[in-house]
Design an enzyme around this catalytic site. Structure first.
Site, PDB file in Angstrom:
ATOM      1  N   GLY A  15       0.960  -0.769   0.263  1.00 32.64           N
ATOM      2  CA  GLY A  15       0.122   0.316  -0.130  1.00 32.64           C
ATOM      3  C   GLY A  15       1.133   0.891  -0.647  1.00 32.64           C
ATOM      4  O   GLY A  15       0.506   2.185  -1.084  1.00 32.64           O
ATOM      5  N   ASP A  75       7.461   5.987   8.738  1.00 31.63           N
ATOM      6  CA  ASP A  75       7.286   4.981   9.460  1.00 31.63           C
ATOM      7  C   ASP A  75       6.047   5.946  10.175  1.00 31.63           C
ATOM      8  O   ASP A  75       6.062   6.970  10.168  1.00 31.63           O
ATOM      9  CB  ASP A  75       8.229   4.625  10.879  1.00 31.63           C
ATOM     10  CG  ASP A  75       7.526   3.716  12.196  1.00 31.63           C
ATOM     11  OD1 ASP A  75       7.761   2.861  11.389  1.00 31.63           O
ATOM     12  OD2 ASP A  75       7.139   4.255  13.058  1.00 31.63           O
ATOM     13  N   TYR A 186      -5.524   1.257   7.962  1.00 31.83           N
ATOM     14  CA  TYR A 186      -6.654   1.303   9.116  1.00 31.83           C
ATOM     15  C   TYR A 186      -7.703   2.335   8.242  1.00 31.83           C
ATOM     16  O   TYR A 186      -8.754   2.751   8.467  1.00 31.83           O
ATOM     17  CB  TYR A 186      -6.578   1.838  10.226  1.00 31.83           C
ATOM     18  CG  TYR A 186      -5.778   1.556  11.556  1.00 31.83           C
ATOM     19  CD1 TYR A 186      -6.436   0.406  12.514  1.00 31.83           C
ATOM     20  CD2 TYR A 186      -4.491   1.193  11.051  1.00 31.83           C
ATOM     21  CE1 TYR A 186      -5.791  -0.187  12.858  1.00 31.83           C
ATOM     22  CE2 TYR A 186      -3.653   0.124  12.204  1.00 31.83           C
ATOM     23  CZ  TYR A 186      -4.170  -0.538  12.984  1.00 31.83           C
ATOM     24  OH  TYR A 186      -4.226  -0.976  13.969  1.00 31.83           O
ATOM     25  N   ARG A 213       1.213  11.072   5.368  1.00 30.36           N
ATOM     26  CA  ARG A 213       2.633  10.644   4.660  1.00 30.36           C
ATOM     27  C   ARG A 213       2.820  11.581   3.689  1.00 30.36           C
ATOM     28  O   ARG A 213       4.250  12.176   3.435  1.00 30.36           O
ATOM     29  CB  ARG A 213       2.335   9.334   3.608  1.00 30.36           C
ATOM     30  CG  ARG A 213       3.316   8.738   3.189  1.00 30.36           C
ATOM     31  CD  ARG A 213       3.442   7.393   3.177  1.00 30.36           C
ATOM     32  NE  ARG A 213       3.565   6.643   4.321  1.00 30.36           N
ATOM     33  CZ  ARG A 213       1.390   6.145   4.163  1.00 30.36           C
ATOM     34  NH1 ARG A 213       0.780   6.308   4.053  1.00 30.36           N
ATOM     35  NH2 ARG A 213       1.180   5.332   5.788  1.00 30.36           N
TER      36      ARG A 213
HETATM   37  P1  IMP Z   1       5.248   0.546   9.509  1.00 27.04           P
HETATM   38  O1  IMP Z   1       5.048  -0.105   8.202  1.00 27.04           O
HETATM   39  O2  IMP Z   1       5.824   0.323  10.943  1.00 27.04           O
HETATM   40  O3  IMP Z   1       4.779   2.278   9.597  1.00 27.04           O
HETATM   41  O4  IMP Z   1       3.599   0.938   9.937  1.00 27.04           O
HETATM   42  C1  IMP Z   1       2.126   1.019   9.627  1.00 27.04           C
HETATM   43  C2  IMP Z   1       1.277   0.630  10.415  1.00 27.04           C
HETATM   44  O5  IMP Z   1       0.452   1.860  10.104  1.00 27.04           O
HETATM   45  C3  IMP Z   1       0.247   0.497   8.657  1.00 27.04           C
HETATM   46  O6  IMP Z   1       0.155  -1.491   8.728  1.00 27.04           O
HETATM   47  C4  IMP Z   1      -1.296   0.248   9.095  1.00 27.04           C
HETATM   48  O7  IMP Z   1      -1.881  -0.342   9.984  1.00 27.04           O
HETATM   49  C5  IMP Z   1      -0.991   2.111   9.744  1.00 27.04           C
HETATM   50  N1  IMP Z   1      -0.820   3.019   8.884  1.00 27.04           N
HETATM   51  C6  IMP Z   1      -0.119   3.589   8.548  1.00 27.04           C
HETATM   52  N2  IMP Z   1      -0.520   5.030   7.569  1.00 27.04           N
HETATM   53  C7  IMP Z   1      -1.708   4.270   7.097  1.00 27.04           C
HETATM   54  C8  IMP Z   1      -2.443   4.507   5.831  1.00 27.04           C
HETATM   55  O8  IMP Z   1      -2.574   5.794   5.698  1.00 27.04           O
HETATM   56  N3  IMP Z   1      -3.359   4.604   6.063  1.00 27.04           N
HETATM   57  C9  IMP Z   1      -4.010   2.863   6.465  1.00 27.04           C
HETATM   58  N4  IMP Z   1      -3.400   2.532   7.515  1.00 27.04           N
HETATM   59  C10 IMP Z   1      -1.985   3.040   8.271  1.00 27.04           C
END
Ligand code: IMP
Length: 228
Positions: A15, A75, A186, A213
């Site tokens: 994603g 992150d 989410y 982001r």
């Molecule tokens: P990371 O890869 O450790 O940054 O984990 C980010 C997690 O936060 C993702 O797996 C999602 O569960 C949530 N997340 C971060 N950005 C988004 C977004 O733009 N939409 C929905 N969930 C997000």
């Protein structure tokens, strides 16, 4: 290499790769994914930090050093007021290690059952690691023009390594049930205060214009564009 002609995207979340590639497409820079570069076996970077900035730094520096390339990592996560900021940096593994989006979303709804104050925000920190061999003589001046500064040296930084950090957030409310089937994570439960729809109902462009982001990336993109 002296010019910045390639950037490695240090994320395996499809994603995020989709969103980041769409944004960086107009820059004349090759955007590589983790699958495009030889990385040592078992070289996956652990997200052991307790803040978004710490984890973004770990990923950008870890993968950037291994690939010897300028490397962009983010992150991000969801901070819910009624849960004292949870799931926060643990958003990806809220329902346990390797949890699916569906399980994480189900747990979020369960934790918020009966809760009326459902304010939340997505937050993101983007880190861009620049390896020592990259020659950018006007770096501080070009960064300032883009609204960025160099981050203080991170723990264990090697001579010539540099790091740029940028943060963004976006406000919303957690819905009582999923809306829409786009996006990831989410998104179906996040009612954006700016879009007046859930993130899963928004186009990638509409979400990107106001997302955590997007906001963290915007000055980084402006800087990359200024390098021409
Ligand atoms: P990371 O890869 O450790 O940054 O984990 C980010 C997690 O936060 C993702 O797996 C999602 O569960 C949530 N997340 C971060 N950005 C988004 C977004 O733009 N939409 C929905 N969930 C997000």
């Amino acid at each position: 290499m002296s010019r910045l002609t390639q950037v490695l995207l240090a994320t395996s979340n499809p994603g995020k790769v989709r969103e980041l590639r769409a944004r960086l497409a107009s820059l004349h820079i090759d955007v590589l994914g983790l699958a495009d570069v030889p990385l040592p076996p078992g070289g996956e970077v652990e997200e052991t930090g307790t803040t978004y900035a710490a984890n973004a730094t770990l990923k950008a520096v870890g993968y950037g050093r291994a690939a010897n390339l300028p490397t962009l990592a983010d992150d991000s996560g969801l901070d819910v007021d009624a849960l004292d900021g949870a799931p926060g940096v643990y958003s990806a593994r809220f329902a346990g290690p390797g949890a699916t989006d569906a399980l994480n979303n189900a747990l979020l709804l369960e934790r918020l059952a009966g809760v009326t104050h459902r304010a939340a925000r997505f937050r993101c920190v983007v880190a861009l690691y620049l390896p020592p061999h990259l020659q950018l003589p006007d770096l501080p001046a070009t960064l300032t023009t883009a609204g960025l500064t160099l981050a203080p040296p991170f723990d264990g930084a090697l001579p010539g390594e540099r790091l740029i950090l940028s943060a963004g957030s976006t406000e919303g409310t957690i819905l009582h049930d999923p809306h829409g089937d786009g996006g990831f994570g989410y998104d179906p439960l996040f009612l954006s205060h700016e879009l007046h729809t859930s993130f899963a109902e928004a186009s990638i462009e509409a979400k990107g214009a106001i997302s955590h982001r997007g906001r963290a990336l915007e000055p980084v993109e402006r800087w990359l564009r200024s390098l021409g």
